[in-house]
Scaffold this motif. Structure first.
Motif, mmCIF file in Angstrom:
data_model
loop_
_atom_site.group_PDB
_atom_site.id
_atom_site.type_symbol
_atom_site.label_atom_id
_atom_site.label_comp_id
_atom_site.label_asym_id
_atom_site.label_seq_id
_atom_site.Cartn_x
_atom_site.Cartn_y
_atom_site.Cartn_z
ATOM 1 N N GLY A 94 0.802 -1.215 0.000
ATOM 2 C CA GLY A 94 0.000 0.000 0.000
ATOM 3 C C GLY A 94 0.838 1.269 0.000
ATOM 4 N N MET A 95 2.018 1.213 -0.599
ATOM 5 C CA MET A 95 2.910 2.369 -0.661
ATOM 6 C C MET A 95 2.850 2.999 -2.052
ATOM 7 N N GLY A 96 3.211 4.285 -2.112
ATOM 8 C CA GLY A 96 3.109 5.017 -3.372
ATOM 9 C C GLY A 96 4.439 5.274 -4.057
ATOM 10 N N ALA A 97 4.391 6.135 -5.084
ATOM 11 C CA ALA A 97 5.564 6.418 -5.911
ATOM 12 C C ALA A 97 6.685 7.080 -5.122
ATOM 13 N N ASP A 98 6.337 7.918 -4.147
ATOM 14 C CA ASP A 98 7.367 8.599 -3.355
ATOM 15 C C ASP A 98 8.207 7.596 -2.575
ATOM 16 N N ALA A 99 7.548 6.572 -2.026
ATOM 17 C CA ALA A 99 8.262 5.549 -1.258
ATOM 18 C C ALA A 99 9.201 4.760 -2.164
ATOM 19 N N ILE A 100 8.761 4.497 -3.395
ATOM 20 C CA ILE A 100 9.594 3.772 -4.357
ATOM 21 C C ILE A 100 10.842 4.580 -4.687
ATOM 22 N N ARG A 101 10.633 5.857 -4.979
ATOM 23 C CA ARG A 101 11.763 6.719 -5.342
ATOM 24 C C ARG A 101 12.749 6.837 -4.178
ATOM 25 N N GLN A 102 12.236 6.985 -2.966
ATOM 26 C CA GLN A 102 13.103 7.115 -1.803
ATOM 27 C C GLN A 102 13.924 5.844 -1.589
ATOM 28 N N ALA A 103 13.280 4.683 -1.721
ATOM 29 C CA ALA A 103 13.981 3.409 -1.526
ATOM 30 C C ALA A 103 15.080 3.221 -2.569
ATOM 31 N N LEU A 104 14.781 3.532 -3.819
ATOM 32 C CA LEU A 104 15.779 3.392 -4.881
ATOM 33 C C LEU A 104 16.938 4.366 -4.689
ATOM 34 N N THR A 105 16.637 5.546 -4.200
ATOM 35 C CA THR A 105 17.685 6.538 -3.936
ATOM 36 C C THR A 105 18.599 6.063 -2.814
ATOM 37 N N GLU A 106 17.997 5.490 -1.766
ATOM 38 C CA GLU A 106 18.781 5.045 -0.607
ATOM 39 C C GLU A 106 19.785 3.946 -0.963
ATOM 40 N N VAL A 107 19.430 3.106 -1.944
ATOM 41 C CA VAL A 107 20.345 2.017 -2.333
ATOM 42 C C VAL A 107 21.107 2.347 -3.610
ATOM 43 N N ASP A 108 20.999 3.600 -4.069
ATOM 44 C CA ASP A 108 21.741 4.098 -5.223
ATOM 45 C C ASP A 108 21.420 3.314 -6.502
ATOM 46 N N LEU A 109 20.112 3.098 -6.744
ATOM 47 C CA LEU A 109 19.697 2.382 -7.953
ATOM 48 C C LEU A 109 18.684 3.171 -8.778
ATOM 49 N N LEU A 110 18.491 4.424 -8.464
ATOM 50 C CA LEU A 110 17.493 5.200 -9.205
ATOM 51 C C LEU A 110 17.831 5.248 -10.690
#
Length: 248
Positions: free
Chosen positions: A105-121
């Motif tokens: 139940g998470m949105g696009a912001d959570a996806i972007r933040q997670a990818l940024t944190e692991v340097d995979l954006l």
């Protein structure tokens, strides 16, 4: 206020008639990075699976954030990264995260933040099948971070990563712990011990030692984590030999 994020009492796991974890007690404090160290076969993965509710147990209790391990209410509050990346290889990085985000139940912001944190954006549109093993592991970690968990259980998350990425991930782990997240991180790489707030050394499904690295070094009179672990193993083996001899 709860002092421990994870509390384990008398945990027993039997596989094929053989006790893998005979009886184990452990507590993981809130907001700490706790390293779970030990050789292959020491019970690290079995213990972690029990904590996230994925392991059949034969005795004892495992409580996470005040609830029985595996409770439905913990689904978003506990993140788990397995040794083998849990991703769909025929999908892109973004598609994997969107699928997981929909379940949580998470949105696009959570996806972007997670990818940024692991340097995979920058790799969001890339197929998982074209990624390296280390990159796939980071996708798994990004998925685990999606729900903004209170507890992270990470089974050898830095395997296959170069020194720079290992450093950056440990930096992330400590930022998360400072925000109140509790992390249990397994490794067989002893030099990662210095990055942990506390160490739990496992051997044969039992806790050999539990405490800050400085305490373990002082206890064993050694200079590093590997030497301390070997000293503790030797002491345990000597004790076992004496015990067997006394019972003969």
């Amino acid at each position: 206020m709860r002092n421990n994020a994870i509390e384990i009492a008398g945990l027993r796991v039997v596989r094929g008639g053989t006790p893998v974890i005979p009886s184990l007690d452990l507590a993981v404090p809130v907001g700490q990075v706790v390293g779970l160290l030990g050789p292959s076969g020491s019970g690290k993965t079995t213990l972690m699976r029990a904590i996230v509710g994925a392991q059949v147990v034969d005795g004892g209790t495992v409580t996470v954030l005040g609830l029985p391990a595996g409770s439905a209410a913990l689904r978003r509050r506990v993140g788990y990264v397995t040794q083998s990346p849990s991703v769909y290889t025929d999908l892109t990085v973004m598609e994997n995260l969107r699928y997981a985000a929909a379940i949580l139940g998470m949105g696009a912001d959570a996806i972007r933040q997670a990818l940024t944190e692991v340097d995979l954006l920058a790799h969001a549109g890339q197929s998982i099948g074209t990624l390296s093993g280390g990159e796939r592991s980071r996708v798994s970690l990004a998925i685990a971070l999606l729900g903004r968990p209170d507890v992270l259980v990470l089974d050898e998350p830095t395997v296959g990563l170069d020194p720079v990425l290992r450093r950056d991930l440990w930096g992330l782990f400590h930022r998360l712990s400072r925000s109140g997240v509790s992390l249990l991180v397994s490794s067989h790489v002893m030099d990662e011990a210095a990055r942990c707030d506390r160490l739990v050394l496992l051997r044969g499904g039992a806790v050999l030692a539990d405490g800050p690295l400085d305490d373990l070094l002082a206890r064993t009179g050694t200079a590093d984590a590997e030497a301390a672990f070997l000293a503790l193993v030797d002491d345990a083996a000597a004790h076992d030999s004496v015990t067997r001899g006394a019972g003969a």
